[in-house]
Design a protein around this motif. Structure first.
Motif, PDB file in Angstrom:
ATOM      1  N   ILE A  60      24.961  24.396  -4.816  1.00 43.22           N
ATOM      2  CA  ILE A  60      25.805  25.126  -5.757  1.00 43.22           C
ATOM      3  C   ILE A  60      26.305  26.422  -5.122  1.00 43.22           C
ATOM      4  CG2 ILE A  60      25.840  26.348  -7.968  1.00 43.22           C
ATOM      5  CD1 ILE A  60      23.746  24.251  -8.940  1.00 43.22           C
ATOM      6  N   ALA A  61      25.407  27.159  -4.473  1.00 46.59           N
ATOM      7  CA  ALA A  61      25.793  28.427  -3.824  1.00 46.59           C
ATOM      8  C   ALA A  61      26.747  28.169  -2.665  1.00 46.59           C
ATOM      9  CB  ALA A  61      24.548  29.160  -3.336  1.00 46.59           C
ATOM     10  N   TRP A  62      26.484  27.118  -1.877  1.00 42.97           N
ATOM     11  CA  TRP A  62      27.339  26.781  -0.738  1.00 42.97           C
ATOM     12  C   TRP A  62      28.743  26.410  -1.226  1.00 42.97           C
ATOM     13  CZ3 TRP A  62      29.929  22.272   0.500  1.00 42.97           C
ATOM     14  CH2 TRP A  62      30.450  22.203   1.798  1.00 42.97           C
ATOM     15  N   ARG A  63      28.808  25.589  -2.229  1.00 43.34           N
ATOM     16  CA  ARG A  63      30.101  25.148  -2.773  1.00 43.34           C
ATOM     17  C   ARG A  63      30.879  26.332  -3.358  1.00 43.34           C
ATOM     18  NH1 ARG A  63      33.501  20.799  -3.012  1.00 43.34           N
ATOM     19  NH2 ARG A  63      34.544  20.702  -4.983  1.00 43.34           N
ATOM     20  N   ARG A  64      30.202  27.176  -4.104  1.00 43.61           N
ATOM     21  CA  ARG A  64      30.846  28.342  -4.711  1.00 43.61           C
ATOM     22  C   ARG A  64      31.418  29.259  -3.625  1.00 43.61           C
ATOM     23  NH1 ARG A  64      26.725  30.563  -7.705  1.00 43.61           N
ATOM     24  NH2 ARG A  64      27.224  29.112  -9.360  1.00 43.61           N
ATOM     25  N   SER A  65      30.620  29.532  -2.596  1.00 41.85           N
ATOM     26  CA  SER A  65      31.081  30.399  -1.508  1.00 41.85           C
ATOM     27  C   SER A  65      32.248  29.768  -0.762  1.00 41.85           C
ATOM     28  CB  SER A  65      29.936  30.690  -0.535  1.00 41.85           C
ATOM     29  OG  SER A  65      28.936  31.431  -1.158  1.00 41.85           O
ATOM     30  N   GLY A  66      32.162  28.464  -0.500  1.00 45.37           N
ATOM     31  CA  GLY A  66      33.240  27.770   0.200  1.00 45.37           C
ATOM     32  C   GLY A  66      34.541  27.774  -0.580  1.00 45.37           C
ATOM     33  N   CYS A  67      34.447  27.571  -1.886  1.00 43.67           N
ATOM     34  CA  CYS A  67      35.654  27.586  -2.726  1.00 43.67           C
ATOM     35  C   CYS A  67      36.256  28.986  -2.805  1.00 43.67           C
ATOM     36  CB  CYS A  67      35.334  27.059  -4.121  1.00 43.67           C
ATOM     37  SG  CYS A  67      35.024  25.290  -4.161  1.00 43.67           S
ATOM     38  N   LEU A  68      35.402  29.985  -2.910  1.00 45.93           N
ATOM     39  CA  LEU A  68      35.882  31.363  -2.935  1.00 45.93           C
ATOM     40  C   LEU A  68      36.558  31.715  -1.615  1.00 45.93           C
ATOM     41  CD1 LEU A  68      36.040  34.093  -4.383  1.00 45.93           C
ATOM     42  CD2 LEU A  68      33.808  34.626  -3.399  1.00 45.93           C
ATOM     43  N   PHE A  69      35.972  31.286  -0.509  1.00 44.54           N
ATOM     44  CA  PHE A  69      36.547  31.541   0.808  1.00 44.54           C
ATOM     45  C   PHE A  69      37.885  30.824   0.963  1.00 44.54           C
ATOM     46  CE2 PHE A  69      36.253  30.784   5.573  1.00 44.54           C
ATOM     47  CZ  PHE A  69      36.756  32.029   5.883  1.00 44.54           C
ATOM     48  N   GLU A  80      55.914  29.012   1.530  1.00 45.85           N
ATOM     49  CA  GLU A  80      56.326  27.933   2.442  1.00 45.85           C
ATOM     50  C   GLU A  80      55.118  27.228   3.063  1.00 45.85           C
ATOM     51  OE1 GLU A  80      59.377  31.239   2.570  1.00 45.85           O
ATOM     52  OE2 GLU A  80      57.243  31.166   2.949  1.00 45.85           O
ATOM     53  N   VAL A  81      54.053  27.954   3.272  1.00 41.95           N
ATOM     54  CA  VAL A  81      52.870  27.399   3.926  1.00 41.95           C
ATOM     55  C   VAL A  81      51.917  26.749   2.925  1.00 41.95           C
ATOM     56  CG1 VAL A  81      50.869  27.978   5.358  1.00 41.95           C
ATOM     57  CG2 VAL A  81      53.070  29.048   5.824  1.00 41.95           C
ATOM     58  N   LEU A  82      51.920  27.199   1.690  1.00 47.77           N
ATOM     59  CA  LEU A  82      51.011  26.653   0.683  1.00 47.77           C
ATOM     60  C   LEU A  82      51.180  25.147   0.503  1.00 47.77           C
ATOM     61  CD1 LEU A  82      50.974  29.410  -2.064  1.00 47.77           C
ATOM     62  CD2 LEU A  82      49.039  28.621  -0.698  1.00 47.77           C
ATOM     63  N   GLY A  83      52.369  24.636   0.668  1.00 49.56           N
ATOM     64  CA  GLY A  83      52.605  23.203   0.519  1.00 49.56           C
ATOM     65  C   GLY A  83      51.829  22.366   1.512  1.00 49.56           C
ATOM     66  N   ILE A  84      51.516  22.922   2.660  1.00 49.77           N
ATOM     67  CA  ILE A  84      50.788  22.188   3.714  1.00 49.77           C
ATOM     68  C   ILE A  84      49.352  21.919   3.300  1.00 49.77           C
ATOM     69  CG2 ILE A  84      49.890  22.418   6.075  1.00 49.77           C
ATOM     70  CD1 ILE A  84      52.474  24.072   6.617  1.00 49.77           C
ATOM     71  N   ILE A  85      48.776  22.797   2.517  1.00 47.99           N
ATOM     72  CA  ILE A  85      47.364  22.660   2.171  1.00 47.99           C
ATOM     73  C   ILE A  85      47.147  22.152   0.749  1.00 47.99           C
ATOM     74  CG2 ILE A  85      46.617  24.382   3.837  1.00 47.99           C
ATOM     75  CD1 ILE A  85      46.257  26.013   0.923  1.00 47.99           C
ATOM     76  N   ASP A  86      48.203  21.751   0.085  1.00 46.90           N
ATOM     77  CA  ASP A  86      48.105  21.243  -1.280  1.00 46.90           C
ATOM     78  C   ASP A  86      47.117  20.080  -1.336  1.00 46.90           C
ATOM     79  OD1 ASP A  86      48.785  21.107  -4.023  1.00 46.90           O
ATOM     80  OD2 ASP A  86      50.077  19.390  -3.593  1.00 46.90           O
ATOM     81  N   GLY A  87      46.166  20.162  -2.223  1.00 42.09           N
ATOM     82  CA  GLY A  87      45.189  19.100  -2.407  1.00 42.09           C
ATOM     83  C   GLY A  87      43.928  19.250  -1.572  1.00 42.09           C
ATOM     84  N   LEU A  88      43.923  20.167  -0.625  1.00 41.72           N
ATOM     85  CA  LEU A  88      42.730  20.376   0.189  1.00 41.72           C
ATOM     86  C   LEU A  88      41.767  21.294  -0.566  1.00 41.72           C
ATOM     87  CD1 LEU A  88      44.367  20.847   3.694  1.00 41.72           C
ATOM     88  CD2 LEU A  88      43.435  18.762   2.672  1.00 41.72           C
ATOM     89  N   VAL A  89      40.496  20.928  -0.585  1.00 46.61           N
ATOM     90  CA  VAL A  89      39.520  21.641  -1.399  1.00 46.61           C
ATOM     91  C   VAL A  89      38.675  22.607  -0.582  1.00 46.61           C
ATOM     92  CG1 VAL A  89      37.525  21.356  -2.921  1.00 46.61           C
ATOM     93  CG2 VAL A  89      39.424  19.750  -3.044  1.00 46.61           C
ATOM     94  N   MET A  90      38.245  22.182   0.578  1.00 51.40           N
ATOM     95  CA  MET A  90      37.297  22.978   1.357  1.00 51.40           C
ATOM     96  C   MET A  90      38.013  23.867   2.367  1.00 51.40           C
ATOM     97  SD  MET A  90      34.733  21.983  -0.257  1.00 51.40           S
ATOM     98  CE  MET A  90      33.590  23.035   0.568  1.00 51.40           C
ATOM     99  N   ALA A  91      37.434  25.039   2.622  1.00 53.71           N
ATOM    100  CA  ALA A  91      38.017  26.018   3.549  1.00 53.71           C
ATOM    101  C   ALA A  91      38.209  25.413   4.937  1.00 53.71           C
ATOM    102  CB  ALA A  91      37.137  27.263   3.630  1.00 53.71           C
ATOM    103  N   GLN A  92      37.256  24.629   5.392  1.00 51.58           N
ATOM    104  CA  GLN A  92      37.347  24.021   6.719  1.00 51.58           C
ATOM    105  C   GLN A  92      38.569  23.103   6.810  1.00 51.58           C
ATOM    106  OE1 GLN A  92      33.983  21.630   7.884  1.00 51.58           O
ATOM    107  NE2 GLN A  92      34.410  21.941  10.044  1.00 51.58           N
ATOM    108  N   ASP A  93      38.841  22.351   5.762  1.00 55.07           N
ATOM    109  CA  ASP A  93      40.003  21.463   5.743  1.00 55.07           C
ATOM    110  C   ASP A  93      41.309  22.254   5.751  1.00 55.07           C
ATOM    111  OD1 ASP A  93      38.254  19.280   5.627  1.00 55.07           O
ATOM    112  OD2 ASP A  93      38.239  19.323   3.434  1.00 55.07           O
ATOM    113  N   VAL A  94      41.337  23.348   4.999  1.00 55.13           N
ATOM    114  CA  VAL A  94      42.523  24.217   4.964  1.00 55.13           C
ATOM    115  C   VAL A  94      42.771  24.791   6.346  1.00 55.13           C
ATOM    116  CG1 VAL A  94      43.422  26.399   4.075  1.00 55.13           C
ATOM    117  CG2 VAL A  94      42.350  24.763   2.514  1.00 55.13           C
TER     118      VAL A  94
END
Length: 113
Positions: A60-69, A80-94
């Motif tokens: 829970i703590a890991w997920r919360r921190s990752g989403c906040l990050f 213009e750049v936000l469209g590239i990451i649409d649908g990506l959930v995790m910071a690493q994927d972004v």
């Protein structure tokens, strides 16, 4: 702060990477902070034969921190750049999507300069 646009990947990276390191968050980008198991077994206090699966507080703590990050990273991006990451959930994927999209062009542009 500089917003990430299609043409300023190197400058944006030079600004944001020291901030990421200063907050000790690079593990969310390079996999250093591995995802804990989502659930863990807890044993019934009355018997040792029965256990229940409960949500792991570390997950829970890991997920919360990752989403906040992830949200923090996206707040530095232009429309213009936000469209590239649409649908990506995790910071690493972004982060990976931004690198794959812009890093090579930026390196070539840097060599030209």
């Amino acid at each position: 702060s500089l917003r990430r646009t299609p043409n300023n990947y190197l400058l944006w990276g030079a600004q944001i990477l020291p901030l990421i390191e200063s907050k000790d968050m690079q593990g969310f980008l390079d996999g250093g902070y591995e995802m804990p198991k989502a659930s863990i077994a807890t044993f019934d206090n009355n018997t040792t034969d029965e256990y229940n699966e409960v949500q792991n507080p570390s997950y829970i703590a890991w997920r919360r921190s990752g989403c906040l990050f992830r949200r923090w990273i996206t707040s530095t991006l232009s429309k213009e750049v936000l469209g590239i990451i649409d649908g990506l959930v995790m910071a690493q994927d972004v982060w990976r999507a931004l690198e794959e999209t812009f890093a090579q062009d930026s390196k070539e542009r840097g060599f030209d300069l």
